[in-house]
Design a protein around this motif. Structure first.
Motif, mmCIF file in Angstrom:
data_model
loop_
_atom_site.group_PDB
_atom_site.id
_atom_site.type_symbol
_atom_site.label_atom_id
_atom_site.label_comp_id
_atom_site.label_asym_id
_atom_site.label_seq_id
_atom_site.Cartn_x
_atom_site.Cartn_y
_atom_site.Cartn_z
ATOM 1 N N THR A 129 3.491 -5.298 -8.512
ATOM 2 C CA THR A 129 3.943 -5.046 -9.737
ATOM 3 C C THR A 129 2.982 -4.691 -10.757
ATOM 4 N N ALA A 130 2.101 -5.164 -10.502
ATOM 5 C CA ALA A 130 0.569 -4.934 -11.554
ATOM 6 C C ALA A 130 0.233 -3.465 -11.553
ATOM 7 N N GLU A 167 -4.061 1.380 -5.099
ATOM 8 C CA GLU A 167 -2.637 2.214 -4.721
ATOM 9 C C GLU A 167 -2.841 3.606 -5.116
ATOM 10 N N GLU A 168 -3.606 3.887 -6.203
ATOM 11 C CA GLU A 168 -3.741 5.344 -6.415
ATOM 12 C C GLU A 168 -4.465 6.190 -5.338
ATOM 13 N N THR A 169 -5.706 5.453 -5.037
ATOM 14 C CA THR A 169 -6.512 5.800 -3.956
ATOM 15 C C THR A 169 -5.705 6.340 -2.919
ATOM 16 N N ALA A 170 -4.913 5.054 -2.371
ATOM 17 C CA ALA A 170 -4.207 5.148 -1.233
ATOM 18 C C ALA A 170 -3.332 6.299 -1.175
ATOM 19 N N TRP A 171 -2.640 6.718 -2.053
ATOM 20 C CA TRP A 171 -1.537 7.795 -2.215
ATOM 21 C C TRP A 171 -2.362 8.926 -2.060
ATOM 22 N N ARG A 172 -3.630 9.281 -2.933
ATOM 23 C CA ARG A 172 -4.536 10.363 -2.697
ATOM 24 C C ARG A 172 -4.893 10.834 -1.243
ATOM 25 N N PHE A 173 -5.473 9.553 -0.688
ATOM 26 C CA PHE A 173 -5.949 9.746 0.701
ATOM 27 C C PHE A 173 -4.866 10.124 1.765
ATOM 28 N N ALA A 174 -3.695 9.161 1.741
ATOM 29 C CA ALA A 174 -2.599 9.547 2.617
ATOM 30 C C ALA A 174 -2.089 11.086 2.480
ATOM 31 N N LYS A 175 -2.007 11.574 1.229
ATOM 32 C CA LYS A 175 -1.712 13.018 0.978
ATOM 33 C C LYS A 175 -2.629 14.022 1.526
ATOM 34 N N GLU A 176 -3.899 13.595 1.554
ATOM 35 C CA GLU A 176 -4.922 14.569 1.976
ATOM 36 C C GLU A 176 -5.130 14.547 3.470
ATOM 37 N N ASN A 177 -4.617 13.359 4.151
ATOM 38 C CA ASN A 177 -4.766 13.277 5.464
ATOM 39 C C ASN A 177 -3.738 13.016 6.345
ATOM 40 N N GLY A 178 -2.435 13.392 5.710
ATOM 41 C CA GLY A 178 -1.075 13.475 6.455
ATOM 42 C C GLY A 178 -0.622 12.128 7.071
ATOM 43 N N ILE A 179 -0.946 10.970 6.044
ATOM 44 C CA ILE A 179 -0.572 9.782 6.755
ATOM 45 C C ILE A 179 0.843 9.362 6.160
ATOM 46 N N ASN A 185 5.360 -3.105 -3.836
ATOM 47 C CA ASN A 185 4.857 -3.644 -5.099
ATOM 48 C C ASN A 185 5.356 -5.041 -5.513
ATOM 49 N N PRO A 186 5.380 -6.027 -4.763
ATOM 50 C CA PRO A 186 5.752 -7.455 -5.240
ATOM 51 C C PRO A 186 5.207 -7.996 -6.477
ATOM 52 N N GLY A 187 6.148 -8.665 -7.013
ATOM 53 C CA GLY A 187 6.106 -9.322 -8.491
ATOM 54 C C GLY A 187 5.253 -10.684 -7.817
ATOM 55 N N ASN A 188 5.567 -11.789 -8.751
ATOM 56 C CA ASN A 188 4.986 -12.999 -8.228
ATOM 57 C C ASN A 188 5.829 -13.764 -7.158
ATOM 58 N N VAL A 189 5.109 -13.935 -5.870
ATOM 59 C CA VAL A 189 5.802 -14.313 -4.727
ATOM 60 C C VAL A 189 5.600 -15.762 -4.856
ATOM 61 N N SER A 240 14.084 6.498 7.164
ATOM 62 C CA SER A 240 14.059 7.007 6.083
ATOM 63 C C SER A 240 13.113 6.128 4.717
ATOM 64 N N ALA A 241 12.649 4.963 5.154
ATOM 65 C CA ALA A 241 11.904 4.426 4.077
ATOM 66 C C ALA A 241 10.596 5.318 3.531
ATOM 67 N N SER A 242 10.400 5.407 2.441
ATOM 68 C CA SER A 242 9.375 6.371 1.895
ATOM 69 C C SER A 242 9.014 5.811 0.426
ATOM 70 N N GLY A 243 7.838 6.255 0.117
ATOM 71 C CA GLY A 243 7.194 6.013 -1.450
ATOM 72 C C GLY A 243 6.954 4.699 -1.487
ATOM 73 N N ARG A 244 7.155 4.145 -2.996
ATOM 74 C CA ARG A 244 7.087 2.843 -3.470
ATOM 75 C C ARG A 244 8.630 1.990 -3.223
ATOM 76 N N TYR A 245 8.054 0.590 -3.285
ATOM 77 C CA TYR A 245 9.062 -0.361 -3.402
ATOM 78 C C TYR A 245 8.785 -1.325 -4.480
ATOM 79 N N ILE A 246 9.449 -1.671 -5.546
ATOM 80 C CA ILE A 246 9.376 -2.678 -6.239
ATOM 81 C C ILE A 246 10.246 -3.999 -5.711
ATOM 82 N N LEU A 247 9.426 -5.009 -5.483
ATOM 83 C CA LEU A 247 9.786 -6.357 -4.754
ATOM 84 C C LEU A 247 9.768 -7.351 -5.842
ATOM 85 N N ALA A 248 10.919 -7.608 -6.675
ATOM 86 C CA ALA A 248 11.082 -8.638 -7.411
ATOM 87 C C ALA A 248 12.626 -8.571 -7.878
ATOM 88 N N ASP A 249 12.916 -9.941 -8.004
ATOM 89 C CA ASP A 249 14.118 -10.215 -8.739
ATOM 90 C C ASP A 249 14.426 -9.636 -10.037
#
Length: 319
Positions: A129-130, A167-179, A185-189, A240-249
């Motif tokens: 979540t940072a 995370e920004e780097t991961a999204w860019r690479f995934a888009k460019e390489n079809g991943i 995105n967890p909070g304090n676990v 159907s899961a896709s994109g980001r997920y915020i994991l925090a109560d």
């Protein structure tokens, strides 16, 4: 047993969240390839090797975030990859070497291997979540929010900076390489620990018990490690899961945690109850509708806290 016949890789497997992901994957019938820095270091790996199903379906692999190609062997032939490995520290001497390079280049290293392994159907990356921070207290934070990197640079907050940049780097690479990439995105676990050492997010609870207020505590939102780990696995299993997920109560703040600790463990807490107002609290809201669509239900925070402290006692980690 959803995972029967499926092979997955978990990076940084001896870590707090990763250990739970490995545990739940094994219980669901998966064959797990777990990467660690040193498979021979039994102090850091024994808790994995003793998990139910480990003797039949768990194999450890030596991998280094900064060593190109070091994940190839572990990922070859896998159906999915859970990339959790990333440094967590708030005291940093050399931010580039200690935090940014391992987070960013390590993520790229794993994704490069995933891009060339045709069996990999989906990659789940553990962010934070940072990377979804808003400095406006009136905002509602959801999966569309990306932290402005300049905020972290100004604060010299290198953990948040490294996680957001990775995370920004991961999204860019995934888009460019079809991943097919899904990011968690967890909070304090918090919750019971499997590993033998204290990790940063659970150390927050130890600090509170000892009367210390964690830095930037007003940003904190909490979630049980068992829910976080299950969410990772559901993100892999649900087509159907896709994109980001915020994991925090969304309903639990640092003040709630402090109050509950006093209720549950009055003999342990070293701070007077009147001091609890010292903990700051941020008014911003968190939207977790997307997470609920994966079928995740929150473990009651009282139960999470109780289980956290009990497991810390069992492992003699209350210092």
């Amino acid at each position: 047993m959803n995972g029967e016949g499926k092979v997955v890789c978990v990076t940084g497997a001896s870590g707090y969240i990763a250990s739970w992901i490995v545990k739940l994957l094994l219980l669901r019938g998966y064959t797990v390839r777990a990467t660690v820095r040193n498979p021979m270091d039994t102090k850091k790996t024994n808790h994995l090797l003793t998990l139910e199903g480990a003797s039949e379906r768990l194999k450890l692999f030596k991998s280094d975030l900064l060593e190109e190609g070091s994940f190839d062997q572990a990922i070859e032939g896998c159906d999915g990859v859970f990339h959790t490995a990333s440094p967590v520290s708030l005291t940093v001497t050399d931010p580039q070497t200690e935090m940014i390079d391992p987070a960013v280049n390590g993520t790229l290293n794993v994704l490069r291997t995933c891009a060339k392994v045709s069996s990999v159907k989906r990659v789940i990356v553990t962010s934070s979540t940072a990377a979804t921070l808003s400095i406006n207290p009136n905002d509602v934070v959801d999966e569309t929010v990306f932290t402005d990197l300049s905020v972290y640079l100004a604060m010299k907050a290198w953990y948040g900076y490294s996680k957001t940049l990775a995370e920004e780097t991961a999204w860019r690479f995934a888009k460019e390489n079809g991943i097919d990439l899904v990011v968690m995105n967890p909070g304090n676990v918090i919750g019971p620990v499997l590993q033998p050492t204290l990790n940063y997010s659970v150390e927050v609870i130890v600090d509170l018990i000892n009367g210390k207020n964690p830095s930037n505590s007003f940003y904190y939102r909490f979630m049980d490690v068992r829910d976080v780990s299950l969410a990772h696995i559901k993100a892999f299993e649900v087509p159907s899961a896709s994109g980001r997920y915020i994991l925090a109560d969304p309903d639990v703040t640092m003040k709630d945690i402090q109050k509950l600790l006093h209720e549950l463990f009055p003999d342990l807490c070293r701070v007077d109850k009147d001091n609890e107002n010292e903990v700051g609290e941020m008014a911003y809201k968190v939207c977790v509708d997307k997470l609920k669509s994966l079928g995740i239900e929150f473990t009651p925070i009282k139960e999470s806290l109780k289980d956290t402290v009990v497991s810390l006692k069992e492992r003699c980690l209350l210092i």
